[in-house]
Motif scaffolding. Sequence first.
Motif, PDB file in Angstrom:
ATOM      1  N   MET A   1     -95.560 -95.173 -29.932  1.00 15.64           N
ATOM      2  CA  MET A   1     -95.535 -95.290 -28.471  1.00 15.64           C
ATOM      3  C   MET A   1     -94.820 -94.088 -27.881  1.00 15.64           C
ATOM      4  N   SER A   2     -95.320 -93.579 -26.792  1.00 16.06           N
ATOM      5  CA  SER A   2     -94.744 -92.410 -26.146  1.00 16.06           C
ATOM      6  C   SER A   2     -93.350 -92.706 -25.606  1.00 16.06           C
ATOM      7  N   ASP A   3     -92.519 -91.659 -25.552  1.00 12.01           N
ATOM      8  CA  ASP A   3     -91.187 -91.790 -24.973  1.00 12.01           C
ATOM      9  C   ASP A   3     -91.179 -91.523 -23.476  1.00 12.01           C
ATOM     10  N   LEU A   4     -92.313 -91.107 -22.909  1.00  5.03           N
ATOM     11  CA  LEU A   4     -92.365 -90.785 -21.492  1.00  5.03           C
ATOM     12  C   LEU A   4     -92.472 -92.046 -20.638  1.00  5.03           C
ATOM     13  N   ARG A   5     -91.671 -92.085 -19.593  1.00  2.00           N
ATOM     14  CA  ARG A   5     -91.730 -93.165 -18.612  1.00  2.00           C
ATOM     15  C   ARG A   5     -91.831 -92.539 -17.228  1.00  2.00           C
ATOM     16  N   ILE A   6     -92.471 -93.236 -16.302  1.00  2.00           N
ATOM     17  CA  ILE A   6     -92.633 -92.741 -14.945  1.00  2.00           C
ATOM     18  C   ILE A   6     -92.189 -93.823 -13.966  1.00  2.00           C
ATOM     19  N   LYS A   7     -91.186 -93.489 -13.163  1.00  2.00           N
ATOM     20  CA  LYS A   7     -90.678 -94.392 -12.135  1.00  2.00           C
ATOM     21  C   LYS A   7     -91.094 -93.861 -10.772  1.00  2.00           C
ATOM     22  N   THR A   8     -91.714 -94.716  -9.978  1.00  2.00           N
ATOM     23  CA  THR A   8     -92.165 -94.323  -8.648  1.00  2.00           C
ATOM     24  C   THR A   8     -91.184 -94.803  -7.590  1.00  2.00           C
ATOM     25  N   ASN A  23     -87.708 -89.023 -20.367  1.00  2.00           N
ATOM     26  CA  ASN A  23     -87.848 -89.273 -21.796  1.00  2.00           C
ATOM     27  C   ASN A  23     -86.834 -90.337 -22.169  1.00  2.00           C
ATOM     28  N   CYS A  24     -87.318 -91.497 -22.580  1.00  2.00           N
ATOM     29  CA  CYS A  24     -86.402 -92.611 -22.838  1.00  2.00           C
ATOM     30  C   CYS A  24     -85.574 -92.405 -24.095  1.00  2.00           C
ATOM     31  N   ALA A  25     -85.909 -91.394 -24.895  1.00  2.00           N
ATOM     32  CA  ALA A  25     -85.107 -91.075 -26.077  1.00  2.00           C
ATOM     33  C   ALA A  25     -84.011 -90.071 -25.737  1.00  2.00           C
ATOM     34  N   SER A  26     -84.408 -88.971 -25.104  1.00  2.00           N
ATOM     35  CA  SER A  26     -83.423 -87.928 -24.776  1.00  2.00           C
ATOM     36  C   SER A  26     -82.670 -88.212 -23.494  1.00  2.00           C
ATOM     37  N   LYS A  27     -83.222 -89.086 -22.637  1.00  2.00           N
ATOM     38  CA  LYS A  27     -82.630 -89.432 -21.347  1.00  2.00           C
ATOM     39  C   LYS A  27     -82.678 -88.281 -20.354  1.00  2.00           C
ATOM     40  N   GLU A  28     -83.523 -87.288 -20.617  1.00  2.00           N
ATOM     41  CA  GLU A  28     -83.729 -86.220 -19.652  1.00  2.00           C
ATOM     42  C   GLU A  28     -84.812 -86.635 -18.657  1.00  2.00           C
ATOM     43  N   ALA A  29     -84.708 -86.122 -17.429  1.00  2.00           N
ATOM     44  CA  ALA A  29     -85.645 -86.505 -16.377  1.00  2.00           C
ATOM     45  C   ALA A  29     -86.065 -85.295 -15.559  1.00  2.00           C
ATOM     46  N   VAL A  30     -87.264 -85.400 -14.990  1.00  3.67           N
ATOM     47  CA  VAL A  30     -87.765 -84.440 -14.014  1.00  3.67           C
ATOM     48  C   VAL A  30     -88.106 -85.225 -12.749  1.00  3.67           C
ATOM     49  N   ILE A  31     -87.627 -84.735 -11.622  1.00  3.01           N
ATOM     50  CA  ILE A  31     -87.896 -85.380 -10.336  1.00  3.01           C
ATOM     51  C   ILE A  31     -89.016 -84.608  -9.649  1.00  3.01           C
ATOM     52  N   GLN A 117    -100.189 -71.627 -15.844  1.00  3.25           N
ATOM     53  CA  GLN A 117     -98.963 -71.393 -16.612  1.00  3.25           C
ATOM     54  C   GLN A 117     -98.490 -72.669 -17.282  1.00  3.25           C
ATOM     55  N   GLU A 118     -98.113 -72.564 -18.543  1.00  4.07           N
ATOM     56  CA  GLU A 118     -97.600 -73.697 -19.301  1.00  4.07           C
ATOM     57  C   GLU A 118     -96.105 -73.514 -19.542  1.00  4.07           C
ATOM     58  N   PHE A 119     -95.410 -74.636 -19.553  1.00  7.53           N
ATOM     59  CA  PHE A 119     -93.964 -74.624 -19.766  1.00  7.53           C
ATOM     60  C   PHE A 119     -93.557 -75.967 -20.352  1.00  7.53           C
ATOM     61  N   THR A 120     -92.340 -76.052 -20.830  1.00  7.90           N
ATOM     62  CA  THR A 120     -91.883 -77.260 -21.522  1.00  7.90           C
ATOM     63  C   THR A 120     -90.774 -77.944 -20.735  1.00  7.90           C
ATOM     64  N   LEU A 121     -90.964 -79.231 -20.475  1.00  2.84           N
ATOM     65  CA  LEU A 121     -89.942 -80.093 -19.894  1.00  2.84           C
ATOM     66  C   LEU A 121     -90.042 -81.453 -20.580  1.00  2.84           C
ATOM     67  N   LEU A 122     -88.919 -82.087 -20.803  1.00  5.83           N
ATOM     68  CA  LEU A 122     -88.862 -83.410 -21.436  1.00  5.83           C
ATOM     69  C   LEU A 122     -89.470 -83.400 -22.834  1.00  5.83           C
ATOM     70  N   GLY A 123     -89.472 -82.237 -23.473  1.00  2.00           N
ATOM     71  CA  GLY A 123     -90.065 -82.120 -24.797  1.00  2.00           C
ATOM     72  C   GLY A 123     -91.578 -82.155 -24.791  1.00  2.00           C
ATOM     73  N   LEU A 124     -92.180 -81.962 -23.610  1.00  6.74           N
ATOM     74  CA  LEU A 124     -93.636 -82.025 -23.457  1.00  6.74           C
ATOM     75  C   LEU A 124     -94.154 -80.731 -22.835  1.00  6.74           C
ATOM     76  N   ASN A 125     -95.401 -80.421 -23.116  1.00  5.48           N
ATOM     77  CA  ASN A 125     -96.040 -79.256 -22.525  1.00  5.48           C
ATOM     78  C   ASN A 125     -96.624 -79.628 -21.166  1.00  5.48           C
ATOM     79  N   TRP A 126     -96.202 -78.931 -20.139  1.00  7.32           N
ATOM     80  CA  TRP A 126     -96.709 -79.094 -18.785  1.00  7.32           C
ATOM     81  C   TRP A 126     -97.570 -77.886 -18.443  1.00  7.32           C
TER      82      TRP A 126
END
Length: 217
Positions: A1-8, A23-31, A117-126
């Motif tokens: 199961m993915s570690d990504l969560r999205i709160k609206t 990321n529910c594992a690392s506890k990092e977030a992007v707003i 352009q690609e970049f990495t946030l939350l351990g994922l490729n954006w």
Amino acid sequence: MSDLRIKTCVLGAVSTNCYILYNCASKEAVIVDPGDNAPYIMNKCRELDVKPVAVALTHGHFDHILAVPELSRSFHVPVYASAVEDAMLADTSLNLSGTCDSEPTSFHADELLRDGQEFTLLGLNWKLIATPGHTAGSACYYIADEGVLLAGDTLFADSYGRTDLPTGSASQLVESILDKLFALPEDTMVYPGHGDPTTIGHEKQFNPVTFYRRHTL
């Protein structure tokens, strides 16, 4: 199961969707698109027990940016946006801040992104997908591994963004949706700037923009 969560969080005068991706594992977030009420967003991050590492903007209209200065100062995080949109972020006559009883808001993004352009946030490729039309620098963020598209005001459920505000273009919006967004996998989840989530497959079948090119050829 993915570690990504999205709160609206639905915020501001025109009910804008602000998304807290974490990321529910690392506890990092992007707003994404913090349109108003920075204290509420900060409190929501505390409730979720997450630490923001960035703010990402889909475009520069006031209802998507009002909370950015306070959040970037409080969390000491960079602001990501399309390089084309940076002029709007800094110009209150373009971003329309000061309207709808909002505070005049002006700033520059820290990370200016180009189309594709690609970049990495939350351990994922954006990936930033430039989608001009709603504004000249409107953009979507695509997280391919999660099948997630953060669409801002380019694409809505059964609708699409308005083009009668500064730097808008109806023809560009249609091209952005049909040529760029509808090229994504049909099971891609679309998280719009207003309203409910949808999928690319649903919009390819039911969105009225699909009839625009057919009737203007």
